[in-house]
Motif scaffolding. Structure first.
Motif, PDB file in Angstrom:
ATOM      1  N   LEU A  28       0.836  -1.206   0.000  1.00 52.49           N
ATOM      2  CA  LEU A  28       0.000   0.000   0.000  1.00 52.49           C
ATOM      3  C   LEU A  28       0.864   1.248   0.000  1.00 52.49           C
ATOM      4  CD1 LEU A  28      -2.677   1.598   0.442  1.00 52.49           C
ATOM      5  CD2 LEU A  28      -2.314   1.242   2.910  1.00 52.49           C
ATOM      6  N   VAL A  32       1.045   4.109  -2.884  1.00 58.33           N
ATOM      7  CA  VAL A  32       0.736   5.515  -2.603  1.00 58.33           C
ATOM      8  C   VAL A  32       1.912   6.399  -3.016  1.00 58.33           C
ATOM      9  CG1 VAL A  32       0.298   7.185  -0.767  1.00 58.33           C
ATOM     10  CG2 VAL A  32      -0.891   4.989  -0.762  1.00 58.33           C
ATOM     11  N   SER A  35       2.044   6.994  -6.638  1.00 56.75           N
ATOM     12  CA  SER A  35       0.973   7.856  -7.148  1.00 56.75           C
ATOM     13  C   SER A  35       1.365   9.329  -7.154  1.00 56.75           C
ATOM     14  CB  SER A  35      -0.286   7.672  -6.298  1.00 56.75           C
ATOM     15  OG  SER A  35      -0.164   8.358  -5.046  1.00 56.75           O
ATOM     16  N   LEU A  62      -6.973  11.357  -2.192  1.00 51.77           N
ATOM     17  CA  LEU A  62      -6.099  10.480  -1.408  1.00 51.77           C
ATOM     18  C   LEU A  62      -5.435  11.246  -0.271  1.00 51.77           C
ATOM     19  CD1 LEU A  62      -4.954   7.614  -1.189  1.00 51.77           C
ATOM     20  CD2 LEU A  62      -3.120   8.305  -2.763  1.00 51.77           C
ATOM     21  N   LEU A  81      -6.197   0.520  -3.975  1.00 52.45           N
ATOM     22  CA  LEU A  81      -5.685   1.052  -2.715  1.00 52.45           C
ATOM     23  C   LEU A  81      -6.622   0.693  -1.563  1.00 52.45           C
ATOM     24  CD1 LEU A  81      -4.296   4.581  -3.677  1.00 52.45           C
ATOM     25  CD2 LEU A  81      -3.098   2.386  -3.530  1.00 52.45           C
TER      26      LEU A  81
END
Length: 338
Positions: A28, A32, A35, A62, A81
């Motif tokens: 995860l 992230v 991203s 997010l 996610l």
């Protein structure tokens, strides 16, 4: 294991589950990071004010989910996610009149082009892992010290310990710059150690070890650099990341100075970033810390980084005599043998 799962013990026959959750959490965090996510964590007081605005009641991005700790609906963030959060055990689900409402149990903060895992807002649990503006100030003070050593032609420290490491941010940033050094992160909070290990893996540093220890009790040997940003507040709730104990919250900071006085190698230094309550113009922590340093033969320097922080805390009865709370940096160095 996630920060939120830190107080949950797996069933005896479910030893693989924590490893699976830990790997899902790391996946995860990497997703992230890829991203392009970035977030600067603010103080809890600012966080409360910003989240209190009507338009911020629910997450829209997010950053809102993993930075501002706002509840969100399915579809606000990519489904993969959400699935990873579920697998990692860092997702709370509830229901309201509009259906399922989700909330992350973790936060991610940016520093030095890295992401650091820590507790979601509000960090109310006794073992919450805190990361905030002081973390960034502290890390900056440590890196500044390393630069000063280099400019003075001193050798880079080879054995380093961060006492009360929390998220591990400062030690990890040092590890990035000194890949040949041994970096030890110590804390009495298992939640902090688990977060620090995950953050070290995320940053890709392999010269970091996180160990459970009360100060340096369970760590052997001397150190070329000791760093610490211990809790220094008066906290009635006794939260590990806030409560300093002793006179006006200075207890843990003084213990760090005492530990450094015993374990610094010749030429080694302590960099302590902490807070001190000023009473009638007098800095009681400074007086006691400098006395400890003098008795141990350490050369000490002391400066106020910020003369007036945490003014809202002065309403607490524990600060009835204090006129301000200053953020301070104590640097103490053991002279080399002549």
């Amino acid at each position: 294991m996630s920060v939120a799962e830190l107080r949950t013990r797996p069933a005896p026959n479910d030893e693989a589950a924590p490893r699976s959750r830990e790997e899902a959490l790391l996946a995860l965090l990497r997703a992230v990071r890829e991203s392009g996510y970035r977030f600067t964590t603010v103080t809890p007081a600012t966080h409360a004010r910003v989240n209190g605005r009507p338009q911020n009641a629910a997450a829209r991005s997010l950053r809102d989910v993993l930075g501002w700790s706002r509840p969100f609906r399915e579809g606000v963030i990519p489904a993969e996610l959400t699935a990873l959060m579920e697998r990692a055990g860092v997702l709370d689900r509830s229901e309201d009149v509009e259906g399922a409402l989700l909330k992350a149990r973790i936060r991610l903060s940016s520093l030095d082009d890295e992401l650091f895992l820590h507790a979601a807002y509000p960090p109310l649990a006794a073992d919450a892992v805190f990361f905030g503006p002081d973390t960034m100030r502290y890390a900056g003070a440590v890196l500044e010290h390393l630069e000063e050593r280099a400019r003075a032609g001193k050798p880079a420290p080879r054995r380093i310990v961060d006492i009360g490491c929390g998220s591990g941010a400062a030690g990890i940033l040092v590890a990035k710059r000194l890949p040949e050094a041994e970096i030890i992160l110590v804390d009495i909070n298992p939640a902090a150690l688990r977060a620090a290990r995950t953050n070290a893996r995320l940053a890709g540093v392999d010269n970091v070890t996180a160990l459970h220890s009360d100060m340096l009790r369970d760590v052997e040997g001397s150190f070329d650099l000791i760093t610490s940003n211990p809790p220094f507040m008066v906290d009635a709730g006794g939260r590990a990341y806030r409560h300093g104990g002793g006179p006006l919250g200075a207890g843990l900071s003084l213990r760090v100075v005492e530990a450094a006085a015993e374990r610094l190698a010749p030429g080694g230094s302590l960099v302590l970033f902490t807070g001190s309550a000023i009473v009638e113009g007098e800095d009681g922590f400074r007086a006691e810390a400098e006395t400890i340093c003098a008795r141990a033969g350490l050369d000490a320097s002391y400066r106020e980084f910020d003369p007036d922080e945490y003014g809202e805390e002065l309403d607490d009865p524990g600060y009835a005599e204090a006129e301000r709370i200053a953020l301070v940096i104590l640097t103490a160095t053991r002279p080399t043998a002549r």
